[in-house]
Design a protein around this motif. Structure first.
Motif, PDB file in Angstrom:
ATOM      1  N   ARG A 254       0.427  -1.052   0.015  1.00 44.67           N
ATOM      2  CA  ARG A 254       0.142   0.286  -0.419  1.00 44.67           C
ATOM      3  C   ARG A 254       1.384   0.933   0.366  1.00 44.67           C
ATOM      4  O   ARG A 254       0.696   2.384  -1.066  1.00 44.67           O
ATOM      5  CB  ARG A 254      -0.853  -0.394   1.406  1.00 44.67           C
ATOM      6  CG  ARG A 254      -1.276   0.993   1.338  1.00 44.67           C
ATOM      7  CD  ARG A 254      -2.631   1.387   2.861  1.00 44.67           C
ATOM      8  NE  ARG A 254      -2.363   1.430   3.644  1.00 44.67           N
ATOM      9  CZ  ARG A 254      -1.991   0.626   4.859  1.00 44.67           C
ATOM     10  NH1 ARG A 254      -2.557  -0.577   4.286  1.00 44.67           N
ATOM     11  NH2 ARG A 254      -0.837   0.660   5.465  1.00 44.67           N
ATOM     12  N   GLN A 255       1.947   1.093   0.344  1.00 43.90           N
ATOM     13  CA  GLN A 255       2.869   2.815   0.913  1.00 43.90           C
ATOM     14  C   GLN A 255       3.482   2.835  -0.317  1.00 43.90           C
ATOM     15  O   GLN A 255       3.219   3.489  -1.116  1.00 43.90           O
ATOM     16  CB  GLN A 255       3.453   2.036   2.129  1.00 43.90           C
ATOM     17  CG  GLN A 255       3.365   2.372   3.522  1.00 43.90           C
ATOM     18  CD  GLN A 255       4.107   2.394   5.106  1.00 43.90           C
ATOM     19  OE1 GLN A 255       5.319   1.328   4.348  1.00 43.90           O
ATOM     20  NE2 GLN A 255       3.746   2.659   5.587  1.00 43.90           N
TER      21      GLN A 255
ATOM     22  N   ARG B  89       2.694   2.135  -3.593  1.00 37.66           N
ATOM     23  CA  ARG B  89       1.033   2.054  -4.147  1.00 37.66           C
ATOM     24  C   ARG B  89       0.828   3.859  -4.429  1.00 37.66           C
ATOM     25  O   ARG B  89       1.099   4.512  -4.972  1.00 37.66           O
ATOM     26  CB  ARG B  89       0.232   1.988  -4.459  1.00 37.66           C
ATOM     27  CG  ARG B  89      -1.127   1.458  -5.264  1.00 37.66           C
ATOM     28  CD  ARG B  89      -1.683   1.274  -5.283  1.00 37.66           C
ATOM     29  NE  ARG B  89      -3.122   1.463  -6.032  1.00 37.66           N
ATOM     30  CZ  ARG B  89      -3.202   1.153  -6.990  1.00 37.66           C
ATOM     31  NH1 ARG B  89      -1.848  -0.295  -8.012  1.00 37.66           N
ATOM     32  NH2 ARG B  89      -4.145   1.310  -8.302  1.00 37.66           N
ATOM     33  N   ALA B  90       0.933   3.796  -2.790  1.00 37.05           N
ATOM     34  CA  ALA B  90       0.348   5.519  -2.859  1.00 37.05           C
ATOM     35  C   ALA B  90       2.096   6.607  -2.967  1.00 37.05           C
ATOM     36  O   ALA B  90       1.995   7.515  -3.516  1.00 37.05           O
ATOM     37  CB  ALA B  90       0.396   5.216  -0.628  1.00 37.05           C
TER      38      ALA B  90
ATOM     39  N   GLN C 170       1.878   7.961  -6.270  1.00 35.99           N
ATOM     40  CA  GLN C 170       0.551   9.362  -6.542  1.00 35.99           C
ATOM     41  C   GLN C 170       1.347  10.116  -4.894  1.00 35.99           C
ATOM     42  O   GLN C 170      -0.404  10.010  -4.181  1.00 35.99           O
ATOM     43  CB  GLN C 170      -1.071   8.707  -6.814  1.00 35.99           C
ATOM     44  CG  GLN C 170      -0.880   7.470  -8.053  1.00 35.99           C
ATOM     45  CD  GLN C 170      -2.660   6.959  -8.044  1.00 35.99           C
ATOM     46  OE1 GLN C 170      -2.760   5.837  -7.429  1.00 35.99           O
ATOM     47  NE2 GLN C 170      -2.608   7.168  -9.505  1.00 35.99           N
ATOM     48  N   TYR C 171       2.465  10.552  -5.011  1.00 32.68           N
ATOM     49  CA  TYR C 171       1.830  11.139  -4.030  1.00 32.68           C
ATOM     50  C   TYR C 171       1.280  12.056  -3.076  1.00 32.68           C
ATOM     51  O   TYR C 171       0.827  12.656  -1.999  1.00 32.68           O
ATOM     52  CB  TYR C 171       3.619  11.723  -3.162  1.00 32.68           C
ATOM     53  CG  TYR C 171       3.645  12.019  -4.446  1.00 32.68           C
ATOM     54  CD1 TYR C 171       3.927  13.609  -4.436  1.00 32.68           C
ATOM     55  CD2 TYR C 171       4.905  12.168  -5.422  1.00 32.68           C
ATOM     56  CE1 TYR C 171       4.137  14.294  -4.759  1.00 32.68           C
ATOM     57  CE2 TYR C 171       4.933  12.781  -6.982  1.00 32.68           C
ATOM     58  CZ  TYR C 171       4.782  14.575  -6.339  1.00 32.68           C
ATOM     59  OH  TYR C 171       5.292  15.123  -7.827  1.00 32.68           O
TER      60      TYR C 171
ATOM     61  N   LYS D  49      -1.644  12.978  -3.691  1.00 35.54           N
ATOM     62  CA  LYS D  49      -3.457  12.733  -3.982  1.00 35.54           C
ATOM     63  C   LYS D  49      -3.641  12.780  -2.663  1.00 35.54           C
ATOM     64  O   LYS D  49      -3.040  12.224  -1.618  1.00 35.54           O
ATOM     65  CB  LYS D  49      -3.500  11.786  -4.509  1.00 35.54           C
ATOM     66  CG  LYS D  49      -3.653  11.267  -6.164  1.00 35.54           C
ATOM     67  CD  LYS D  49      -5.035  10.026  -6.602  1.00 35.54           C
ATOM     68  CE  LYS D  49      -4.731   9.810  -7.660  1.00 35.54           C
ATOM     69  NZ  LYS D  49      -5.955   8.721  -8.615  1.00 35.54           N
TER      70      LYS D  49
ATOM     71  N   GLU E 283      -5.705  11.712  -0.760  1.00 29.81           N
ATOM     72  CA  GLU E 283      -5.609  10.885  -0.129  1.00 29.81           C
ATOM     73  C   GLU E 283      -5.262   9.615   0.533  1.00 29.81           C
ATOM     74  O   GLU E 283      -4.974   8.922   0.818  1.00 29.81           O
ATOM     75  CB  GLU E 283      -7.014   9.846  -0.718  1.00 29.81           C
ATOM     76  CG  GLU E 283      -6.836   9.329  -1.849  1.00 29.81           C
ATOM     77  CD  GLU E 283      -6.987  10.635  -2.956  1.00 29.81           C
ATOM     78  OE1 GLU E 283      -7.515  10.504  -4.268  1.00 29.81           O
ATOM     79  OE2 GLU E 283      -6.828  11.433  -3.051  1.00 29.81           O
ATOM     80  N   ASN E 284      -4.009  10.025  -0.175  1.00 27.03           N
ATOM     81  CA  ASN E 284      -2.312   9.645   0.041  1.00 27.03           C
ATOM     82  C   ASN E 284      -2.091   9.831   1.087  1.00 27.03           C
ATOM     83  O   ASN E 284      -0.635   9.364   1.416  1.00 27.03           O
ATOM     84  CB  ASN E 284      -1.977   8.497  -1.102  1.00 27.03           C
ATOM     85  CG  ASN E 284      -2.656   8.341  -2.323  1.00 27.03           C
ATOM     86  OD1 ASN E 284      -3.066   7.269  -1.434  1.00 27.03           O
ATOM     87  ND2 ASN E 284      -2.117   7.478  -3.580  1.00 27.03           N
TER      88      ASN E 284
ATOM     89  N   THR F 139      -0.508   7.963   4.390  1.00 29.26           N
ATOM     90  CA  THR F 139       0.004   6.482   3.861  1.00 29.26           C
ATOM     91  C   THR F 139       1.654   6.889   3.632  1.00 29.26           C
ATOM     92  O   THR F 139       2.284   6.108   3.663  1.00 29.26           O
ATOM     93  CB  THR F 139       0.070   5.647   3.030  1.00 29.26           C
ATOM     94  OG1 THR F 139      -1.817   5.090   3.364  1.00 29.26           O
ATOM     95  CG2 THR F 139       0.129   4.451   1.823  1.00 29.26           C
TER      96      THR F 139
END
Length: 634
Positions: free
Chosen positions: A554-555, A557-558, A561-562, A564, A566-567, A570
Motif C-alpha cells: 500500500r505504501q 503504491r501510494a 501518487q504522492y 493525491k 487521500e494518499n 500513507t
C-alpha cells in the motif's frame, strides 16, 4: 457470413445433427480475431469441421454445458482472453465489480478457475468425450505453478482439470493437426508427436532427449527447486532448439512437446481473412452488449510475439519471442472493410500487437538458430546484433493513412522506446508524433531504480530519459501539445520502500502525475512471479528482496501518487518508517505536507524525551554493590 451455432436451433438451421467440435469459453461469444475462441473456431470451420460455441455456460447448472449435445470429435475449453482469476480479482485480491468480456459488463458470469470447472462439468455429462484445453489460463498453468490466490504451488492444470490434451501458445496449427488425426480415427496416443501440446504419460514412453525438471511434489516444498524448474521451462521455449520437457506429478508425468514454429506471413494472413462477424453475438444486444469490443472493433493487430521479453509479462512464454507479421495487403484489406461499416467514424484506434513497432526480426541469426538462450535482446542494454528497423511499419502506417474514408490512424499498443532510439534517424518517431498520437503516448518505463529495472528485464532509466527528451523536442518541432503517459509498477520483486521514494522523486522532478499505477500482480508463468514466490532470481540464482506485506504494498503504491490528498497519511507513514522525514514539509524539496497527526507526534516527541530525562534525574543514586567477600564477612 453468420455466427457459429450456440444452441440446437442454430444447428438445425444448418442441417446439423451433431457438431464435430464444441468450444466452451469463459468469455461472451465475440466473433472477432482479437478473441482466441473466434480464431480457433473459424480455423476449424474453414477446414470443413462443424463447430459450435457455448459461451459462459451456467456453471451452477451442469446441464448448460450439454446444450449442443455430444460432439463427434471432442470439446475445446478455454477461460477466455484472460485468466479467470485475473478477470475476477485485483492485485490486492479484491473481487472486481465488472467484467468487460461479459454482456452488460457484469461480473460473475464465469467461475473461478474456469477451465477446471468447465472440464469437470463436461466430464460428468460426457464421461467418454475427448476434452482439449487451451488459451491463456491453460497455457500458463501447464506445469506445476505458484498460484497467488491460493498462495501455494498448484499442480499442472492438465492434472487438475482432467483434460486429455493441452494446447499451449498460439494454437492454430496444433488444433488443426489434432482435428485432422481425430477425424482419421487416431487415438490420443497418436497425438504425442504434435508440437505445442502437453499430455500425461505413465513414464513408460517418455520422449528421447527430454529435459526433466523437479517434480510437482519437490517444487511444492523446495523453492530453490521451483526456481531451477522455471528456468529450464523458460530456456526451452523456442521452436528452433526447444526440447521436450517432463515433470512428474505423483505416478504420472506431464510432457510438453517442443513449441510450434511461429506462423508464416501467409499463414497469419489466412487466419485474419476468415469470415468473422467482427462483433458480439446479437443475443447480447438486449443485455447491454459486450464492452470488450469497443477498443478492438476498429483496431488492427499486425503482429504476434515479443522479443522484449519483460520478466513480468507472459507474452514470451505464451506467444513466443519470435515475431510473426501480416502482409500489408492483409492489413489494408481489413482497414478497407472498416470504411464499409456503418459504425466506423473514420478513426482506426490502433495498429499494433504485443509490441506495436516490432515488424522485423530482432537479428538475422534468430531466423535460423532461434533467439539466444538465456539472454534478452534489449535489456539491460541492447545486444550488438539487434537490427532496429521501422521502415516496413512506417510504410504500413502511411498506406493506412491514405485509405479514403480513414481520418486518423492511432497507435495505442505499447512501443519499445529503447528500440526506437536504436535507429540512427528519427523518421519513425517524427511521423509517429505528427500523425499517430492522440495527445498522449503511452510508454512503459515501469520504474526509475536500475536494480529494480534489472529484475523487470527493462532498460535502465537513462534510456527513457533520452527518449523523453527526443519526444518533447520533436513535439515542439511539429507544433503540437502532446504528452507522455508512463506505465509504472509498484512492489515488483527487488523494489524496496526507498526505491518507491526514489520513483516518487523522479516523477516530481519530471512533472509527472500518473492517474493510474499498477501493483505487481503475480500471475502464473512469469519470471517475476517466480521471484515473488521463491525470493530468488531463477536466471542467476541470486536472492531478491520481495515486498510482501499489504502495508508495504500500500505504501509503495501510494508513493507513486504522492500528490493525491487521500494518499498523504500513507506516504507520511512510509517516509517516517525509512527515516525520510526531510521529505515531509512545505518546502520545494518535500513530497507531502505534514498532516495533523504527524504534527502532533512531531511536537510531542521532544516533550516525551524531556520527561524521560526528568524521571531519570529523580532516580536515587544506586549504592555500590558489596563484594562477595564483604557479604561473607558480614
Amino acid at each position: 457470413m453468420a455466427f457459429l451455432p450456440v444452441n440446437k436451433q442454430d444447428m438445425e438451421a444448418r442441417g446439423w445433427e451433431q457438431c464435430d467440435f464444441v468450444c466452451v469459453t469463459g468469455d461472451a461469444y465475440v466473433d472477432h480475431p482479437s478473441f482466441g475462441t473466434a480464431i480457433i473456431t473459424r480455423v476449424l470451420e474453414a477446414a470443413g469441421f462443424c463447430v459450435g460455441v457455448i459461451a459462459q455456460p451456467d456453471f451452477r447448472d451442469g446441464r448448460d454445458v450439454a446444450r449442443l449435445g455430444r460432439p463427434r470429435l471432442g470439446f475445446l475449453v478455454n477461460s477466455g482472453n484472460i485468466d479467470s482469476m485475473v478477470a475476477h480479482y485485483t492485485a490486492a485480491k479484491r473481487r472486481r465489480s465488472q467484467d468487460a468480456y461479459t454482456p452488460g459488463n457484469r461480473a460473475g458470469a464465469r467461475p473461478d478457475r474456469a477451465v477446471e470447472v468447465y472440464c469437470h462439468l463436461l466430464r460428468r455429462a460426457f464421461p467418454d468425450s475427448i476434452i482439449i484445453i487451451g488459451g491463456v489460463e491453460a497455457s500458463l498453468r501447464r506445469f506445476a505453478h505458484y498460484d497467488y490466490w491460493d498462495d501455494a504451488v498448484r499442480e499442472s492444470i492438465l492434472c487438475s482439470s482432467g483434460a486429455d490434451l493441452l494446447i499451449y501458445g498460439m494454437g492454430e496449427n496444433a488444433v488443426m493437426e489434432i482435428a485432422r488425426r481425430l477425424d482419421e480415427g487416431a487415438a490420443l496416443k497418436d497425438m504425442r508427436g504434435i508440437r505445442g501440446i502437453c499430455y500425461l504419460d505413465d513414464g513408460a514412453d517418455l520422449p528421447a532427449g527430454n529435459v526433466t525438471v523437479a517434480s510437482f511434489e519437490k517444487v511444492r516444498q523446495d523453492k530453490a527447486a521451483y526456481a531451477k524448474a522455471h528456468k529450464a521451462q523458460m530456456l526451452e521455449q523456442d521452436s528452433a532448439y526447444g526440447r521436450p520437457l517432463v515433470q512428474r506429478h505423483g505416478e504420472r508425468y506431464v510432457v510438453q512437446t517442443p513449441p510450434q514454429p511461429v506462423l508464416t506471413t501467409e499463414q497469419l494472413d489466412r487466419v485474419f481473412s476468415l469470415p468473422y462477424e467482427r462483433y458480439y453475438h446479437p443475443s447480447y444486444e438486449a443485455l447491454g452488449g459486450v464492452k470488450a469490443i469497443e477498443e478492438v472493433e476498429f483496431s488492427i493487430m499486425h503482429n504476434r510475439g515479443c522479443f522484449g521479453n519483460c520478466n513480468f509479462c507472459s507474452i514470451a512464454y505464451h506467444q513466443g519471442r519470435q515475431i510473426a507479421v501480416r502482409s500489408h495487403e492483409s492489413v489494408l484489406k481489413e482497414a478497407e472493410g472498416f470504411v464499409k461499416n456503418p459504425r466506423f467514424k473514420g478513426y482506426i484506434h490502433d495498429v499494433g500487437g504485443p509490441t506495436a513497432d516490432f515488424r522485423h526480426p530482432s537479428c538475422q541469426g534468430q531466423l535460423e538458430h532461434g533467439l539466444c538462450k538465456g539472454r534478452k535482446c534489449l535489456a539491460p542494454v541492447p545486444c550488438k546484433q539487434v537490427d532496429p528497423d521501422h521502415s516496413d511499419y512506417l510504410r504500413l502506417l502511411r498506406e493506412l493513412r491514405a485509405i479514403k474514408g480513414v481520418k486518423k490512424v492511432f497507435v495505442r499498443s505499447g512501443l519499445r522506446f529503447d528500440y526506437i532510439l536504436l535507429e540512427r534517424d528519427r523518421a519513425f518517431l517524427e511521423e509517429l508524433i505528427e500523425h499517430h498520437v492522440s495527445g498522449q503516448l503511452k510508454v512503459a518505463p515501469e520504474h526509475c531504480s536500475d536494480h529494480v529495472l534489472d529484475k523487470m528485464g527493462k532498460p535502465h532509466i537513462a534510456t527513457y530519459e533520452r527518449f523523453e527528451k527526443e519526444f518533447y523536442r520533436i513535439t515542439k518541432k511539429v507544433g503540437k501539445e502532446q504528452y507522455l503517459v508512463p506505465y509504472l509498477m509498484s512492489s515488483h520483486p527487488g523494489s524496496r520502500l526507498q526505491d518507491a521514494v526514489d520513483l516518487a522523486l523522479f516523477l516530481r522532478r519530471h512533472r509527472m502525475r500518473p492517474e493510474q499505477v499498477q501493483d505487481f500482480y503475480p500471475t502464473p508463468g512469469t519470471t517475476s512471479t517466480c521471484m515473488y514466490y521463491t525470493g530468488l532470481d531463477p536466471m542467476s540464482g541470486e536472492a531478491v528482496y520481495v515486498p510482501r506485506t499489504p502495508q508495504e504494498k500500500r505504501q509503495q503504491r501510494a508513493l507513486l501518487q504522492y500528490f493525491k490528498p487521500e494518499n498523504r497519511r500513507t506516504v507520511i507513514e512510509a517516509l517516517v518508517s525509512i527515516r525520510r522525514e526531510d521529505l515531509i514539509g512545505r518546502g520545494p524539496d518535500c513530497l507531502v505536507e505534514p498532516d495533523a497527526q504527524y504534527t502532533r507526534e512531531h511536537r510531542a516527541a521532544p516533550v516525551k524525551a524531556q520527561g524521560r530525562q526528568r524521571q531519570r534525574g529523580k532516580r536515587p543514586v544506586q549504592k555500590p554493590r558489596r563484594s562477595n567477600k564483604a557479604k561473607r564477612g558480614r
